[in-house]
Write an enzyme that holds these catalytic residues in place. Structure first.
Site, short mmCIF file in Angstrom:
data_model
loop_
_atom_site.label_atom_id
_atom_site.label_comp_id
_atom_site.label_asym_id
_atom_site.label_seq_id
_atom_site.Cartn_x
_atom_site.Cartn_y
_atom_site.Cartn_z
CG LEU A 351 -1.94 -1.11 1.33
CD1 LEU A 351 -2.68 -1.04 2.66
CD2 LEU A 351 -2.92 -1.06 0.17
CG ASP A 465 2.47 13.05 12.96
OD1 ASP A 465 2.35 14.18 12.45
OD2 ASP A 465 3.11 12.14 12.43
#
Length: 584
Positions: A351, A465
């Site tokens: 991916l 994050d």
């Protein structure tokens, strides 16, 4: 000086803003007024202002246990706790300390407080290492304001009650119990919110995923046309994917306790089709209707009637469209399972290559679709993460990417999570959406992230994050937050998410840029930047500046420009409009 409530000379302890900064104790002149408590350096000729705390920002005022072997001038400490932490003050005697605490009691108070000092970055009483950590001691009644009344507990199944399975469930371990859709089970134990112990009609007992069942007496969940927890844009995406004239579903309305019928039509020669949304209205007597001439005692009766008669709608309800074919994610792949045997994993395709290493799409035991992060060695503090993973697996929310487990018996270690077919939100904004996404679609994306982050905050998790690149999108367009808290385990030399920085500069507030101070407030700042990403369809924040320039400019007050699109104008208009009674 006539406005002063109290004045006195106290010993003040330094705030010790960094773990390495030395402790010191200095005499200061303290003055309490109606608005604040201020302290000054003083001598016979002048007073020099050193700092203050606004009374409205004070969370609590309480005693502190004296340090072992404290000198006489430090035997009567008390603390004023506010947003930046505790302010430690030492009174001359017990009477003076009690007088000041009494005068400060009118401020709002926290439920918990630490009973001992914060020293070298650690609370001596509970050994917590975060300055903003919740306290370990519940305040007694003399210092607490009455808490607001608790909201009513949500209704739902309880021990001894019957539940009905919304989905089939194949046991993942010998401790689990098989579920058959629409069959009933008795709840025996609910100590784990994600896995309940239950008994089937044959007397078999075991653990079942709690989000696969609903209370047996609950009404609408019995019907395939009811799609719980589905929003408007998700309903439209599902109806358009079916592409059937007269396809419909019933979902929760944006108004609490109300319901909406979403209908797909190709009437009037429209080959593409469009979605219509009708509120189910209620009479004063508690009856239901879509058209005022046709009133029913129950919603199922209303739906049955309109399956055979349009009666005011663009067409009748011809085809049931349901999202119940795909079950939700479970917290882990079986009760108590967090270590996954890598031999059960099948790798199908790559991916991408993320911060921690390669991410692959695969299947577990040939049936569960999963994403597998292959952690490159040396990029993560592995032992600390493995311990934390056991806790993170218990986090379950429809707007968080579910952690299924880890493979730690070999190197590299694997992190196995839920797979979302539409990939990361940033790519989806740039490439996956239609050329002109609706304002409602963009707003729903932001709302999805809000829900997931609010849940994390309720569990005292800080993401650190948050950005569009760290959110994923499922087949229905639902956005889910991923990689929450992982930055804590990244080794310093490796965590470079923003081209040379040890933290994501473009998503960071001044206190992170200047002092490395992460909190739920810094997550809120990052969420604001994420909203900007959504409404600019994936543009890079501060795109003309490098990281060094961003640190300098944001610290001096620079903020992101308003996107040039008209979405914010639209949102302002929507907030001022009155919606129709019959349609959303």
């Amino acid at each position: 000086m006539s406005d002063n409530i109290l004045e006195d000379i106290f010993v003040k302890r330094s705030q010790q803003k960094k773990k390495t900064s030395p402790l010191n104790y200095k005499e200061r002149w303290f003055i309490l007024t109606q608005e604040k408590i201020a302290y000054y350096d003083y001598d016979a000729e002048k007073m020099v202002y050193k700092g203050s705390v606004d009374l409205e920002k004070i969370k609590c005022v309480d005693l502190v246990q004296p340090e072992p072997g404290a000198p006489p001038e430090r035997c009567f400490p008390f603390q004023i706790v506010y947003d930046e932490g505790p302010l430690y003050i030492f009174a001359k005697n017990e009477d003076i300390r009690a007088q000041w605490i009494q005068k400060l009691k009118h401020s709002r108070f926290a439920v918990k407080v630490s009973s001992m000092f914060l020293v070298d970055g650690m609370w001596l009483c509970c050994k917590q290492e975060v300055k903003q950590a919740p306290g370990c001691k519940i305040l007694d009644g003399r210092n607490e304001r009455p808490l607001p009344p608790k909201p009513p507990e949500p209704s739902g199944p309880s021990v001894g009650k019957s539940v009905r399975a919304d989905y089939d469930y194949t046991p993942g371990t010998a401790q689990d119990l098989e579920l058959k859709k629409d069959e009933e089970y008795t709840v025996l134990e609910m100590s784990d919110p994600n896995w309940w112990k239950a008994r089937d009609k044959f007397g078999n007992e075991g653990y079942i995923p709690s989000n696969y069942v609903v209370e047996a007496k609950t009404g609408l969940e019995r019907f395939d046309w009811y799609c719980k927890n589905m929003n408007r844009s998700q309903a439209e995406a599902l109806l358009k994917s079916e592409n059937k004239d007269g396809g419909f579903l019933v979902r929760d309305s944006s108004k609490a306790g109300k319901y909406t019928v979403s209908l797909f039509t190709k009437g009037g020669g429209d080959t593409i089709g469009s979605c219509k949304h009708y509120n189910i209205c209620t009479t004063a007597q508690g009856q239901f209707y879509l058209a005022e001439k046709h009133i029913f005692s129950t919603i199922p009766d209303l739906i049955f009637y309109h399956q055979h008669n349009a009666a005011g709608m663009v067409c009748r309800l011809k085809y049931i469209v349901s999202n119940q074919t795909r079950p939700p994610s479970t917290a882990g792949l079986g009760y108590g399972v967090w270590e996954i045997d890598p031999h059960y994993l099948t790798f199908i395709k790559e991916l991408g290559n993320g911060q921690f290493g390669v991410v692959k799409y695969g299947k577990l035991r040939g049936q569960h679709e999963v994403a597998i992060k292959m952690i490159k060695e040396g990029s993560m503090s592995e032992e600390d993460f493995i311990e934390e993973a056991k806790i993170m697996m218990k986090l379950r929310h429809e707007n968080l990417v579910q952690l299924y487990g880890v493979c730690t018996k070999q190197r590299p270690i694997y992190i196995v999570t839920e797979y979302l077919c539409n990939g990361c939100l940033l790519t989806y904004l740039k490439e996956g959406l239609t050329q002109h996404p609706t304002m409602v679609q963009l707003l729903e994306m932001c709302k999805d992230v809000t829900e997931g982050m609010a849940y994390l905050e309720s569990k005292q998790y800080i993401h650190r994050d948050l950005a569009a690149r760290n959110c994923l999108v499922d087949s229905n367009g639902t956005v889910k937050v991923t990689d929450f808290g992982l930055s804590r385990y990244v080794l310093d030399d490796e965590y470079l998410p923003s081209a040379g920085s040890k933290f994501p500069v473009r998503w960071s507030p001044p206190e992170v840029l200047l002092y490395d101070k992460f909190s739920s407030k810094s997550d809120i700042w990052a969420y604001g930047v994420l909203m900007w990403e959504v409404y600019t369809l994936g543009r890079l924040p501060y795109e003309r500046l490098n990281n060094t320039e961003i640190v300098h400019q944001v610290s001096r007050g620079l903020r992101l420009y308003r996107p040039s699109c008209d979405y914010f104008v639209f949102l302002g208009k929507v907030c001022g409009q009155t919606r129709s009674k019959a349609r959303l």
